[in-house]
Motif scaffolding. Structure first.
Motif, PDB file in Angstrom:
ATOM      1  N   THR A 163       0.947  -1.327  -0.160  1.00 40.11           N
ATOM      2  CA  THR A 163      -0.081   0.086  -0.173  1.00 40.11           C
ATOM      3  C   THR A 163       0.790   1.143   0.165  1.00 40.11           C
ATOM      4  O   THR A 163       0.357   2.335   0.141  1.00 40.11           O
ATOM      5  CB  THR A 163      -0.815   0.061   1.088  1.00 40.11           C
ATOM      6  OG1 THR A 163      -0.158  -0.092   2.651  1.00 40.11           O
ATOM      7  CG2 THR A 163      -1.942  -1.079   1.042  1.00 40.11           C
ATOM      8  N   GLU A 164       2.178   1.221   0.029  1.00 38.20           N
ATOM      9  CA  GLU A 164       3.136   2.388  -0.172  1.00 38.20           C
ATOM     10  C   GLU A 164       2.888   3.260  -1.265  1.00 38.20           C
ATOM     11  O   GLU A 164       3.338   4.337  -1.493  1.00 38.20           O
ATOM     12  CB  GLU A 164       4.728   2.063  -0.047  1.00 38.20           C
ATOM     13  CG  GLU A 164       5.000   1.157  -1.182  1.00 38.20           C
ATOM     14  CD  GLU A 164       6.459   0.754  -1.026  1.00 38.20           C
ATOM     15  OE1 GLU A 164       6.983   1.275   0.063  1.00 38.20           O
ATOM     16  OE2 GLU A 164       6.999   0.190  -1.886  1.00 38.20           O
ATOM     17  N   ILE A 165       2.142   2.781  -2.202  1.00 40.60           N
ATOM     18  CA  ILE A 165       1.884   3.498  -3.521  1.00 40.60           C
ATOM     19  C   ILE A 165       0.509   4.578  -3.475  1.00 40.60           C
ATOM     20  O   ILE A 165       0.291   4.996  -4.299  1.00 40.60           O
ATOM     21  CB  ILE A 165       1.771   2.709  -4.910  1.00 40.60           C
ATOM     22  CG1 ILE A 165       0.367   1.478  -4.549  1.00 40.60           C
ATOM     23  CG2 ILE A 165       2.996   1.837  -5.150  1.00 40.60           C
ATOM     24  CD1 ILE A 165      -0.189   1.101  -5.614  1.00 40.60           C
ATOM     25  N   VAL A 166      -0.132   4.251  -2.295  1.00 40.14           N
ATOM     26  CA  VAL A 166      -1.350   4.978  -2.197  1.00 40.14           C
ATOM     27  C   VAL A 166      -1.198   6.535  -2.442  1.00 40.14           C
ATOM     28  O   VAL A 166      -1.696   7.276  -3.037  1.00 40.14           O
ATOM     29  CB  VAL A 166      -2.013   4.817  -1.001  1.00 40.14           C
ATOM     30  CG1 VAL A 166      -3.385   5.525  -0.523  1.00 40.14           C
ATOM     31  CG2 VAL A 166      -2.590   3.213  -1.045  1.00 40.14           C
ATOM     32  N   VAL A 167      -0.111   7.087  -1.410  1.00 43.80           N
ATOM     33  CA  VAL A 167      -0.112   8.567  -1.447  1.00 43.80           C
ATOM     34  C   VAL A 167       0.231   9.238  -2.899  1.00 43.80           C
ATOM     35  O   VAL A 167      -0.066  10.189  -3.450  1.00 43.80           O
ATOM     36  CB  VAL A 167       0.824   9.014  -0.462  1.00 43.80           C
ATOM     37  CG1 VAL A 167       1.254  10.578  -0.443  1.00 43.80           C
ATOM     38  CG2 VAL A 167       0.192   8.983   1.270  1.00 43.80           C
ATOM     39  N   PRO A 168       1.536   8.626  -3.456  1.00 41.44           N
ATOM     40  CA  PRO A 168       2.112   8.698  -4.792  1.00 41.44           C
ATOM     41  C   PRO A 168       0.887   8.767  -5.971  1.00 41.44           C
ATOM     42  O   PRO A 168       0.725   9.730  -6.561  1.00 41.44           O
ATOM     43  CB  PRO A 168       3.095   7.959  -4.864  1.00 41.44           C
ATOM     44  CG  PRO A 168       3.524   7.446  -3.866  1.00 41.44           C
ATOM     45  CD  PRO A 168       2.574   7.564  -3.040  1.00 41.44           C
ATOM     46  N   THR A 169       0.097   7.684  -5.703  1.00 43.48           N
ATOM     47  CA  THR A 169      -1.061   7.495  -6.658  1.00 43.48           C
ATOM     48  C   THR A 169      -2.152   8.669  -6.477  1.00 43.48           C
ATOM     49  O   THR A 169      -2.419   9.445  -7.515  1.00 43.48           O
ATOM     50  CB  THR A 169      -1.666   6.324  -6.411  1.00 43.48           C
ATOM     51  OG1 THR A 169      -1.069   5.089  -6.513  1.00 43.48           O
ATOM     52  CG2 THR A 169      -2.961   6.079  -7.387  1.00 43.48           C
ATOM     53  N   ILE A 170      -2.343   9.020  -5.346  1.00 46.50           N
ATOM     54  CA  ILE A 170      -3.471  10.214  -5.247  1.00 46.50           C
ATOM     55  C   ILE A 170      -2.732  11.549  -5.686  1.00 46.50           C
ATOM     56  O   ILE A 170      -3.495  12.349  -6.319  1.00 46.50           O
ATOM     57  CB  ILE A 170      -3.572  10.446  -3.467  1.00 46.50           C
ATOM     58  CG1 ILE A 170      -4.488   9.188  -3.292  1.00 46.50           C
ATOM     59  CG2 ILE A 170      -4.325  11.826  -3.220  1.00 46.50           C
ATOM     60  CD1 ILE A 170      -4.589   9.149  -1.412  1.00 46.50           C
ATOM     61  N   ILE A 171      -1.623  11.941  -5.546  1.00 44.41           N
ATOM     62  CA  ILE A 171      -0.729  13.024  -5.879  1.00 44.41           C
ATOM     63  C   ILE A 171      -0.615  12.885  -7.552  1.00 44.41           C
ATOM     64  O   ILE A 171      -1.011  14.000  -8.131  1.00 44.41           O
ATOM     65  CB  ILE A 171       0.559  13.149  -5.123  1.00 44.41           C
ATOM     66  CG1 ILE A 171       0.614  13.331  -3.853  1.00 44.41           C
ATOM     67  CG2 ILE A 171       1.315  14.264  -6.130  1.00 44.41           C
ATOM     68  CD1 ILE A 171       1.764  13.250  -3.083  1.00 44.41           C
ATOM     69  N   ALA A 172      -0.204  12.039  -8.144  1.00 43.29           N
ATOM     70  CA  ALA A 172      -0.389  11.704  -9.487  1.00 43.29           C
ATOM     71  C   ALA A 172      -1.638  11.886 -10.173  1.00 43.29           C
ATOM     72  O   ALA A 172      -1.584  12.667 -11.403  1.00 43.29           O
ATOM     73  CB  ALA A 172       0.329  10.514  -9.875  1.00 43.29           C
ATOM     74  N   THR A 173      -2.514  11.175  -9.575  1.00 34.61           N
ATOM     75  CA  THR A 173      -3.893  11.376 -10.268  1.00 34.61           C
ATOM     76  C   THR A 173      -4.354  12.639 -10.107  1.00 34.61           C
ATOM     77  O   THR A 173      -5.348  12.847 -10.841  1.00 34.61           O
ATOM     78  CB  THR A 173      -4.576  10.085  -9.872  1.00 34.61           C
ATOM     79  OG1 THR A 173      -5.046  10.166  -8.396  1.00 34.61           O
ATOM     80  CG2 THR A 173      -4.086   8.854 -10.268  1.00 34.61           C
ATOM     81  N   ILE A 174      -4.321  13.351  -8.828  1.00 28.65           N
ATOM     82  CA  ILE A 174      -4.970  14.575  -8.859  1.00 28.65           C
ATOM     83  C   ILE A 174      -4.063  15.391  -9.949  1.00 28.65           C
ATOM     84  O   ILE A 174      -4.899  16.230 -10.627  1.00 28.65           O
ATOM     85  CB  ILE A 174      -4.624  15.253  -7.398  1.00 28.65           C
ATOM     86  CG1 ILE A 174      -5.650  14.530  -6.490  1.00 28.65           C
ATOM     87  CG2 ILE A 174      -4.894  16.665  -7.377  1.00 28.65           C
ATOM     88  CD1 ILE A 174      -5.539  14.864  -4.935  1.00 28.65           C
ATOM     89  N   ILE A 175      -2.945  15.528 -10.117  1.00 25.17           N
ATOM     90  CA  ILE A 175      -2.238  16.346 -11.002  1.00 25.17           C
ATOM     91  C   ILE A 175      -2.817  15.986 -12.613  1.00 25.17           C
ATOM     92  O   ILE A 175      -3.028  16.821 -13.318  1.00 25.17           O
ATOM     93  CB  ILE A 175      -0.839  16.053 -10.865  1.00 25.17           C
ATOM     94  CG1 ILE A 175      -0.267  16.985  -9.579  1.00 25.17           C
ATOM     95  CG2 ILE A 175       0.003  16.804 -12.041  1.00 25.17           C
ATOM     96  CD1 ILE A 175       1.202  16.470  -9.208  1.00 25.17           C
ATOM     97  N   SER A 176      -2.952  14.581 -12.874  1.00 24.18           N
ATOM     98  CA  SER A 176      -3.327  14.158 -14.015  1.00 24.18           C
ATOM     99  C   SER A 176      -4.791  14.692 -14.286  1.00 24.18           C
ATOM    100  O   SER A 176      -5.322  15.313 -15.415  1.00 24.18           O
ATOM    101  CB  SER A 176      -3.034  12.670 -14.261  1.00 24.18           C
ATOM    102  OG  SER A 176      -4.097  11.932 -13.499  1.00 24.18           O
TER     103      SER A 176
END
Length: 195
Positions: A163-176
């Protein structure tokens, strides 16, 4: 068309293997790949069933309705041509919420229904309306809070911290998602000024 591409690539691969004498390696890769695909699917099914069950609980408890009400003002701004009580609005909201929870498989049928309703609003034309283009952009670059499929794959491959990818995923998908909206609006206003 994609089917033809896959068939063409398969035929080329088999012919190449025949001429190079590596047919045994191709057969081994085919069967190993099939075995790996089944294992991966079983791992994904368990996580998707869990999250679909959670979505059902959220639906029954009224949480999805509250989330829909929370996002409705934003969706009205993004889709000004869609009447507030039109079925397309409900499908758009459901699709966005499903994507937020990383349930792309559950979001797909909702997205298709949203596009069908948007096409009806467009008078059945073959060209895409402004709302259809906006929906496609947002759906493609959707904000994901819980990337369930990726977490399932990481669990399946014994990741130490899946689950360590949750925060980077949130940031990346908000930006996208923000980028998709800006690009969509830029081309819409550019085209409307020319027309």
């Amino acid at each position: 068309m994609v089917n033809y591409v896959w068939v063409f690539m398969t035929v080329i691969g088999v012919v190449f293997a025949l001429f190079n004498g590596t047919m045994e390696a191709v057969n081994k890769a085919v069967f190993d790949g099939a075995k790996e695909a089944v294992t991966l699917c079983i791992g994904l099914i368990s996580v998707l069933v869990f999250w679909l069950g959670m979505m059902r609980i959220a639906e029954e408890s009224g949480l999805l309705e509250r989330l829909s009400r929370l996002f409705r003002p934003l969706v009205k701004i993004l889709f000004p041509e869609v009447p507030p009580n039109h079925p397309a609005m409900g499908y758009i909201l459901s699709n966005m919420i499903s994507n937020m929870f990383g349930l792309g498989n559950a979001a797909t049928p909702l997205g298709i229904k949203a596009m069908e309703e948007l096409k009806k609003l467009n008078g059945g034309k073959t060209s895409a309306s402004r709302s259809m283009v906006t929906f496609l952009a947002i759906n493609t670059a959707s904000i994901t809070i819980i990337p369930t499929t990726v977490i399932a794959i990481r669990i399946n491959y014994h990741s130490v911290s899946p689950t360590e990818i949750v925060v980077p995923t949130i940031i990346a998908t908000i930006i996208s998602a923000i980028g998709a909206i800006f690009i969509d609006r830029y081309f819409y206003y550019r085209r409307s000024r020319k027309g």
